[in-house]
Design a protein around this motif. Structure first.
Motif, PDB file in Angstrom:
ATOM      1  N   ALA A  24      71.813 -72.230 -37.829  1.00 44.24           N
ATOM      2  CA  ALA A  24      71.926 -73.653 -38.148  1.00 44.24           C
ATOM      3  C   ALA A  24      73.104 -74.299 -37.425  1.00 44.24           C
ATOM      4  N   ARG A  25      74.129 -73.506 -37.188  1.00 43.57           N
ATOM      5  CA  ARG A  25      75.335 -74.101 -36.616  1.00 43.57           C
ATOM      6  C   ARG A  25      76.181 -73.035 -35.939  1.00 43.57           C
ATOM      7  N   VAL A  26      76.746 -73.363 -34.802  1.00 39.89           N
ATOM      8  CA  VAL A  26      77.693 -72.479 -34.114  1.00 39.89           C
ATOM      9  C   VAL A  26      78.937 -73.292 -33.793  1.00 39.89           C
ATOM     10  N   GLU A  27      80.045 -72.776 -34.228  1.00 38.28           N
ATOM     11  CA  GLU A  27      81.301 -73.504 -34.057  1.00 38.28           C
ATOM     12  C   GLU A  27      82.252 -72.677 -33.201  1.00 38.28           C
ATOM     13  N   LEU A  28      82.638 -73.210 -32.055  1.00 36.48           N
ATOM     14  CA  LEU A  28      83.638 -72.538 -31.229  1.00 36.48           C
ATOM     15  C   LEU A  28      84.990 -73.172 -31.525  1.00 36.48           C
ATOM     16  N   ARG A  29      85.907 -72.369 -32.034  1.00 41.61           N
ATOM     17  CA  ARG A  29      87.229 -72.930 -32.334  1.00 41.61           C
ATOM     18  C   ARG A  29      88.159 -72.865 -31.129  1.00 41.61           C
ATOM     19  N   ARG A  30      87.740 -72.146 -30.104  1.00 41.05           N
ATOM     20  CA  ARG A  30      88.499 -72.119 -28.857  1.00 41.05           C
ATOM     21  C   ARG A  30      87.508 -71.827 -27.748  1.00 41.05           C
ATOM     22  N   LEU A  45      72.004 -71.416 -29.022  1.00 39.24           N
ATOM     23  CA  LEU A  45      71.765 -70.654 -30.250  1.00 39.24           C
ATOM     24  C   LEU A  45      71.308 -71.533 -31.412  1.00 39.24           C
ATOM     25  N   THR A  46      71.807 -72.737 -31.454  1.00 35.79           N
ATOM     26  CA  THR A  46      71.507 -73.595 -32.602  1.00 35.79           C
ATOM     27  C   THR A  46      70.018 -73.921 -32.667  1.00 35.79           C
ATOM     28  N   GLY A  47      69.418 -73.630 -33.805  1.00 36.99           N
ATOM     29  CA  GLY A  47      67.989 -73.869 -33.994  1.00 36.99           C
ATOM     30  C   GLY A  47      67.123 -72.683 -33.601  1.00 36.99           C
ATOM     31  N   ALA A  48      67.698 -71.711 -32.920  1.00 44.59           N
ATOM     32  CA  ALA A  48      66.925 -70.531 -32.526  1.00 44.59           C
ATOM     33  C   ALA A  48      66.790 -69.576 -33.705  1.00 44.59           C
ATOM     34  N   GLY A  60      77.394 -55.744 -29.043  1.00 42.03           N
ATOM     35  CA  GLY A  60      76.386 -56.148 -30.014  1.00 42.03           C
ATOM     36  C   GLY A  60      75.505 -57.205 -29.375  1.00 42.03           C
ATOM     37  N   LEU A  61      74.178 -57.098 -29.600  1.00 41.60           N
ATOM     38  CA  LEU A  61      73.224 -58.000 -28.979  1.00 41.60           C
ATOM     39  C   LEU A  61      72.416 -58.728 -30.043  1.00 41.60           C
ATOM     40  N   VAL A  62      72.494 -60.050 -30.007  1.00 45.15           N
ATOM     41  CA  VAL A  62      71.733 -60.871 -30.955  1.00 45.15           C
ATOM     42  C   VAL A  62      70.621 -61.563 -30.169  1.00 45.15           C
ATOM     43  N   HIS A  63      69.384 -61.118 -30.406  1.00 44.95           N
ATOM     44  CA  HIS A  63      68.229 -61.627 -29.654  1.00 44.95           C
ATOM     45  C   HIS A  63      67.601 -62.799 -30.401  1.00 44.95           C
ATOM     46  N   THR A  64      67.215 -63.818 -29.633  1.00 48.33           N
ATOM     47  CA  THR A  64      66.583 -64.976 -30.274  1.00 48.33           C
ATOM     48  C   THR A  64      65.179 -65.210 -29.717  1.00 48.33           C
ATOM     49  N   ASP A  65      64.414 -66.015 -30.470  1.00 44.15           N
ATOM     50  CA  ASP A  65      63.032 -66.314 -30.077  1.00 44.15           C
ATOM     51  C   ASP A  65      62.959 -67.268 -28.882  1.00 44.15           C
ATOM     52  N   ARG A  66      64.092 -67.663 -28.362  1.00 47.13           N
ATOM     53  CA  ARG A  66      64.084 -68.493 -27.155  1.00 47.13           C
ATOM     54  C   ARG A  66      64.287 -67.657 -25.894  1.00 47.13           C
TER      55      ARG A  66
END
Length: 272
Positions: A24-30, A45-48, A60-66
């Motif tokens: 739903a949300r990705v926040e980069l603080r730096r 990533l957002t919405g995927a 670590g690998l986070v795979h998305t439907d996109r």
DNA sequence: ATGTCCACCTGCTGGC
DNA sequence: TGCCAGCAGGTGGACA
């Protein structure tokens, strides 16, 4: 925290909350850790939807439907805090799922990294192109290790830390595996006989498998994802135990420095 | 081409 | 109590 067993444990913890969920949300603080974080990573990533989470070496690998894959490295001090109770210093990245779970990537030393790549280009990605075999996979055995060590003039300790020889070992598990195999850390890699390489392969697999098993045993309370180390460390036989008795022969464990890094070993069990 | 060293960062511990 | 040196799970680029 992170050698292969720790990364594996963290990935299993992340899989539990991410797989099947939308981000739903990705926040980069730096904007950067060890390297710049791709500026388009939050948008990609957002919405995927996360299809699955797995691991290659210490990544670590986070795979998305996109068709994108987020590539996470914890460096020396990185950890994932699951559903953190408020912000902590060094929470550099925050990921929120559509069902409200939050993952904070915390890394004081910032030796970690966060990248994103196309799934179909992963094998050729510069980070992975030169990695050796997975130590727990079929591609790692006495034959392949012997081939990788052949003609190498460095101490076996240094060779096993080389991720092109075998991918995922770090300082702790190299020390532990060499002790379990009864091989001196100063032994020249190319001079190991086949039977001892055989023993080394079995020791590496066994040490890693035991570490993962003990991490997994307390995974239900997310202790690993929340970041505390102390689960396999109680089983370390030499690492961090200078002066303490070798669990096999009671000789005091010694520490030496190789290539700028501490090596812990038993001078009796690991003679040659 | 290989092997070794150092820088990149912050935090913690132990000795004075 | 404070200060400082030394050390820490990794990696890759600079050097010999």
């Amino acid at each position: 925290m992170p050698e292969l067993p720790e990364v594996e444990t963290v990935c299993r913890g992340m899989a539990g909350v991410l797989e099947g969920r939308r981000i739903a949300r990705v926040e980069l603080r730096r904007p950067d850790l060890r390297r710049p974080i791709p500026a388009d990573l939050p948008a990609r990533l957002t919405g995927a939807r996360v299809t699955h989470v797995d691991r290659r070496a210490k990544y670590g690998l986070v795979h998305t439907d996109r068709g994108d894959v987020a590539i996470l490295h914890l460096g020396m001090s990185g950890r994932i805090r699951l559903d953190p109770d408020g912000d902590e210093k060094h929470d550099h990245v925050l990921i929120v799922t559509d069902d409200g779970h939050r993952l904070a990537f915390n890394d004081p030393r910032r030796f970690g990294s966060l990248d994103i790549a196309r799934e179909d280009a992963l094998e050729a990605h510069p980070l992975f192109a030169h990695l050796g075999p997975e130590p727990l996979g079929n591609g790692f055995n006495a034959a392949t290790l012997a081939a990788a060590l052949k003609d190498r003039r460095s101490p076996i300790k240094a060779a096993l830390l080389d991720q092109t020889v075998v991918a995922g070992l770090g300082n702790i598990y190299v020390c532990e595996a060499l002790h379990q195999a009864g091989i001196s850390p100063t032994r020249l890699a190319g001079s190991l006989t086949r039977p001892r390489i055989d023993k080394l392969v079995r020791a590496i697999r066994d040490v890693l498998a035991r570490a993962i098993a003990s991490g997994g045993s307390s995974l239900r309370d997310y202790a690993q994802v929340n970041g505390e180390l102390g689960y396999f460390q109680h089983q370390w036989r030499v690492y961090g135990r200078e002066g303490a008795p070798c669990p096999v022969c009671a000789t005091p464990v010694r520490r030496m420095v190789q290539a700028g890094r501490s090596t812990f070993y038993c001078p009796v069990c690991q003679k040659a």
